[in-house]
Design a protein around this motif. Structure first.
Motif, short mmCIF file in Angstrom:
data_model
loop_
_atom_site.label_atom_id
_atom_site.label_comp_id
_atom_site.label_asym_id
_atom_site.label_seq_id
_atom_site.Cartn_x
_atom_site.Cartn_y
_atom_site.Cartn_z
N ARG A 76 0.59 -39.34 28.68
CA ARG A 76 1.86 -38.64 28.59
C ARG A 76 3.03 -39.58 28.92
NH1 ARG A 76 1.49 -33.02 28.95
NH2 ARG A 76 3.20 -32.85 30.46
N LYS A 80 8.43 -37.49 31.00
CA LYS A 80 8.17 -36.05 31.03
C LYS A 80 8.29 -35.53 32.46
CE LYS A 80 5.11 -34.29 28.19
NZ LYS A 80 5.89 -33.82 27.02
N TYR A 81 8.83 -34.32 32.60
CA TYR A 81 9.05 -33.78 33.95
C TYR A 81 7.76 -33.28 34.57
CZ TYR A 81 8.82 -28.92 32.24
OH TYR A 81 8.41 -27.73 31.70
N HIS A 82 6.76 -33.00 33.76
CA HIS A 82 5.49 -32.46 34.26
C HIS A 82 4.37 -33.45 33.92
CE1 HIS A 82 2.33 -29.98 35.49
NE2 HIS A 82 2.55 -28.88 34.79
N PRO A 84 3.89 -36.79 34.26
CA PRO A 84 4.20 -37.98 33.47
C PRO A 84 3.20 -39.10 33.71
CG PRO A 84 5.61 -37.90 35.40
CD PRO A 84 4.83 -36.61 35.38
N GLY A 93 -0.03 -27.73 24.75
CA GLY A 93 1.32 -27.17 24.76
C GLY A 93 1.28 -25.66 24.80
N GLU A 112 3.84 -34.41 17.97
CA GLU A 112 3.60 -35.43 18.98
C GLU A 112 2.94 -36.68 18.42
OE1 GLU A 112 1.60 -34.21 22.49
OE2 GLU A 112 3.12 -32.73 23.05
N GLU A 159 8.89 -40.30 22.94
CA GLU A 159 9.45 -39.40 23.95
C GLU A 159 8.38 -38.49 24.54
OE1 GLU A 159 12.85 -37.27 22.67
OE2 GLU A 159 14.03 -39.07 22.25
N GLU A 160 7.26 -38.35 23.85
CA GLU A 160 6.19 -37.47 24.31
C GLU A 160 4.97 -38.25 24.81
OE1 GLU A 160 6.34 -34.27 24.55
OE2 GLU A 160 8.22 -33.89 23.51
N SER A 182 -4.59 -35.65 33.71
CA SER A 182 -3.92 -34.38 33.98
C SER A 182 -4.84 -33.47 34.79
CB SER A 182 -3.52 -33.69 32.67
OG SER A 182 -4.66 -33.37 31.90
#
Length: 206
Positions: A76, A80-82, A84, A93, A112, A159-160, A182
């Motif tokens: 990731r 990303k705020y979650h 990263p 998603g 993505e 960005e993803e 994750s």
């Protein structure tokens, strides 16, 4: 069970296609809230749904394999705020409210990774509660699982996605022991394993 090649789906009509409201402000991303049986009970803004203790919402996870039976992983993006910078499954998603999970999975995989999965098939559902210690956010999700094949080279959106990798089952075990993944990864992989084995065959080792 859908088995035809999937393409990027149209965005739900409730969401402006350019992500901007008539006022010029960014449109809030809304998630579909569900009960313990996966029935829709409402909506919530994305960040609010992930703030502790979390609100149970609909999600999806995709596992794509190449012709050699290797799983496509993504790391990731760092911005990303979650979660990263951690490794995870091919794509995950949330459907827009009213959007079918299968369509959302195909759409988001294309957004993505720049590829459309083939032979994308449902692989069941799994419900979990996974806090993310780094961010304090919580994944309270009713997750729809999908497995399929990828036959084109990924073109990830920077960005993803920070990077991608194709791994065998053995290589995944080594990577998982050495690098952060994750919080939800093993839960969704374990739930999807029967469908993964059906797709890749016993020689794949999954």
């Amino acid at each position: 069970m859908p088995t035809t090649p999937a393409t990027a789906a149209q965005i739900s009509p409730e969401i402006p296609s350019n992500g901007v409201q008539p006022s010029g402000d960014p449109a809030p991303i809304m998630l579909e809230l569900v009960d313990e049986d996966g029935r829709t009970i409402g909506t919530a803004e994305k960040l609010a749904a992930h703030q502790a203790p979390g609100q149970l919402h609909r999600a999806f996870s995709v596992f794509l394999f190449d012709e050699a039976g290797r799983l496509l992983l993504q790391r990731r993006a760092l911005g990303k705020y979650h979660s990263p910078g951690v490794w995870s499954n091919t794509c995950c998603g949330h459907p827009y409210p009213g959007e079918a999970p299968f369509a959302a999975a195909a759409r988001r995989t294309f957004e993505e990774l720049g590829v459309s999965p083939t032979l994308l098939a449902e692989a069941g559902t799994v419900r979990y509660n996974h806090p993310d210690p780094a961010s304090g956010l919580v994944e309270q999700e009713y997750n729809h699982l999908f497995v399929g094949m990828v036959q084109a080279a990924p073109r990830p959106d920077p960005e993803e996605i920070e990077e991608t990798a194709f791994v065998t089952a053995g290589e995944l075990a080594e990577r998982h022991a050495a690098a952060p993944f994750s919080a939800w990864f093993m839960t969704v992989l374990d739930a999807a394993r029967p469908a993964v084995r059906e797709l890749t065959g016993p020689a794949g080792g999954w």
